[in-house]
Design a protein around this motif. Sequence first.
Motif, mmCIF file in Angstrom:
data_model
loop_
_atom_site.group_PDB
_atom_site.id
_atom_site.type_symbol
_atom_site.label_atom_id
_atom_site.label_comp_id
_atom_site.label_asym_id
_atom_site.label_seq_id
_atom_site.Cartn_x
_atom_site.Cartn_y
_atom_site.Cartn_z
ATOM 1 N N LEU A 22 47.618 34.997 31.171
ATOM 2 C CA LEU A 22 48.289 36.097 30.463
ATOM 3 C C LEU A 22 47.417 37.346 30.468
ATOM 4 O O LEU A 22 47.898 38.460 30.710
ATOM 5 N N ALA A 23 46.112 37.150 30.231
ATOM 6 C CA ALA A 23 45.188 38.288 30.221
ATOM 7 C C ALA A 23 45.042 38.898 31.614
ATOM 8 O O ALA A 23 44.808 40.106 31.756
ATOM 9 N N ALA A 24 45.182 38.067 32.647
ATOM 10 C CA ALA A 24 45.008 38.550 34.019
ATOM 11 C C ALA A 24 46.033 39.608 34.395
ATOM 12 O O ALA A 24 45.804 40.413 35.307
ATOM 13 N N LYS A 25 47.147 39.631 33.689
ATOM 14 C CA LYS A 25 48.188 40.633 33.993
ATOM 15 C C LYS A 25 47.768 42.038 33.587
ATOM 16 O O LYS A 25 48.269 43.016 34.142
ATOM 17 N N VAL A 26 46.852 42.140 32.628
ATOM 18 C CA VAL A 26 46.487 43.465 32.120
ATOM 19 C C VAL A 26 44.997 43.761 32.228
ATOM 20 O O VAL A 26 44.586 44.915 32.077
ATOM 21 N N LEU A 27 44.172 42.738 32.492
ATOM 22 C CA LEU A 27 42.722 42.934 32.517
ATOM 23 C C LEU A 27 42.166 42.806 33.924
ATOM 24 O O LEU A 27 42.722 42.103 34.773
ATOM 25 N N ASP A 28 41.058 43.483 34.167
ATOM 26 C CA ASP A 28 40.354 43.312 35.438
ATOM 27 C C ASP A 28 39.399 42.119 35.322
ATOM 28 O O ASP A 28 39.377 41.413 34.317
ATOM 29 N N ASN A 29 38.563 41.920 36.345
ATOM 30 C CA ASN A 29 37.656 40.770 36.338
ATOM 31 C C ASN A 29 36.701 40.780 35.160
ATOM 32 O O ASN A 29 36.370 39.738 34.605
ATOM 33 N N ASN A 30 36.234 41.965 34.757
ATOM 34 C CA ASN A 30 35.307 42.029 33.620
ATOM 35 C C ASN A 30 35.947 41.497 32.345
ATOM 36 O O ASN A 30 35.306 40.786 31.562
#
Length: 472
Positions: A22-30
């Motif tokens: 879910l976070a991968a949809k809005v966050l970058d690798n950091n």
Amino acid sequence: MFFNSYLFILIFLPTFLIAFYLAAKVLDNNGLFLITTAASLIFCASSGLTNAIFILGEIVVNYLFYIALKRNRSKHLLATFITLNVLFLGVFKYTDMAISLINAVLKTNYNILNIESPLGISFITFQQIAFLVYVYKNPDFSTNALSYSTFISFFPHVLSGPILYTEDFYSQCKEKIGKINWDNISSGLLLFSLGMAKKILLADVYGKMVNAGYDAIESLNTGSALFISIAYTLQIYFDFSGYCDMAMGVGKMININIPINFNSPYKAVTIDDFWDRWHMTLTRFLTRHVYIPLGGNRKGIVRTYINIMAVFLISGLWHGASLTFVMWGLVHGLAMIISRLFKKHISRIPKLITKALTFIFVNFAWIIFRAGSFSVMKQMVSAFLRPGLSLTTEVSSAFAKIGFIDINFGYNAALAIAFVIFGLILVFTTRNSLEITNKCKWSIKGAICATLLLIFCVLSFTGTTTYIYLRF
């Protein structure tokens, strides 16, 4: 530990994967590194808050070492940082051993401190040493605190390895690790399920018989002692490789390839080949950071053999603060040297024979490893000389369940022997888990089969069990 309980399977792992994707949809690798580090610290804190504090402290200190090396690329500075890491490891793992040796040699009576080592300290220390060496040798390399914290604390491997390679981990992180890849999810789920099956359905069953044998070691005879030694050989492989399969499986699900640690080691045709297949990341570490710096094979035959022995003595001591582990390293070092000395002659022997001899040697060397003390080792050797071929009651009665299935049909001894033979067939004839899952493609049928295997394993938990290598 979460890896040994319903909580990890039913709560922690699914929660982490859902939150991660879910976070991968809005966050970058950091952002994903931050989530993964937080999950890793929670995972470690599940077995005690001090474990999470220790890992966090290790990360902070060694990241400061990294910054210092970037500013001043000094060999002396690198040596200082490596020494501090080794000393820190030594204080936790070897203080009590040192006190015992002092008491034995000097006839003193200093109290043993019973220092409890933080989880994963051996693997974390080696990984951080390898990282610092890599930074020194590659001045253009750079990282930030978030990616470094994930690299060190990543929960699937932090307790018992494998040791991650700096270059491999960071090359993967150039791509977004949160990208959904259903083939990776499928193969990761299957890897995790196979690893769990190795642990619960194989290693734990062998372990019960091994423990029963060692608990009643005075009653063992030749047959029981041989059976117990082979059962332990199977237990330690399925236990450790099962953990590593689970670690690789979780990593695969989020597109991080954790390196293979076992490549069908009991198929080895020589002792050299065995160490190319067993605990591969430790072998690679010791080759890179001990054997080669000592001169490798560049300074003559005698020096080469001294370097080989140094590597195996360090390997033995790394496994535990006991002279039996040092002896185990010593016999493997001697075997490696003999193998090198007679390499041409050995190459003329049919591979089937050298494979059998290698397995026999490894099997009996595990007796030293398992014994824990010279007195127990002596008792086990004595058991081999005690006439009798049947399994003792203590050993056969320990074979009562596979998973949650009761197999106590009154033929325990015959079934136990059959189960050990089954394990030998698996290690000698089947592909390893990574080979099985390498070409795994997403399919509903495959996902269902992997899930059913996982459910069977979860239902088979009979209590909290520990992985052998958590002690190291």
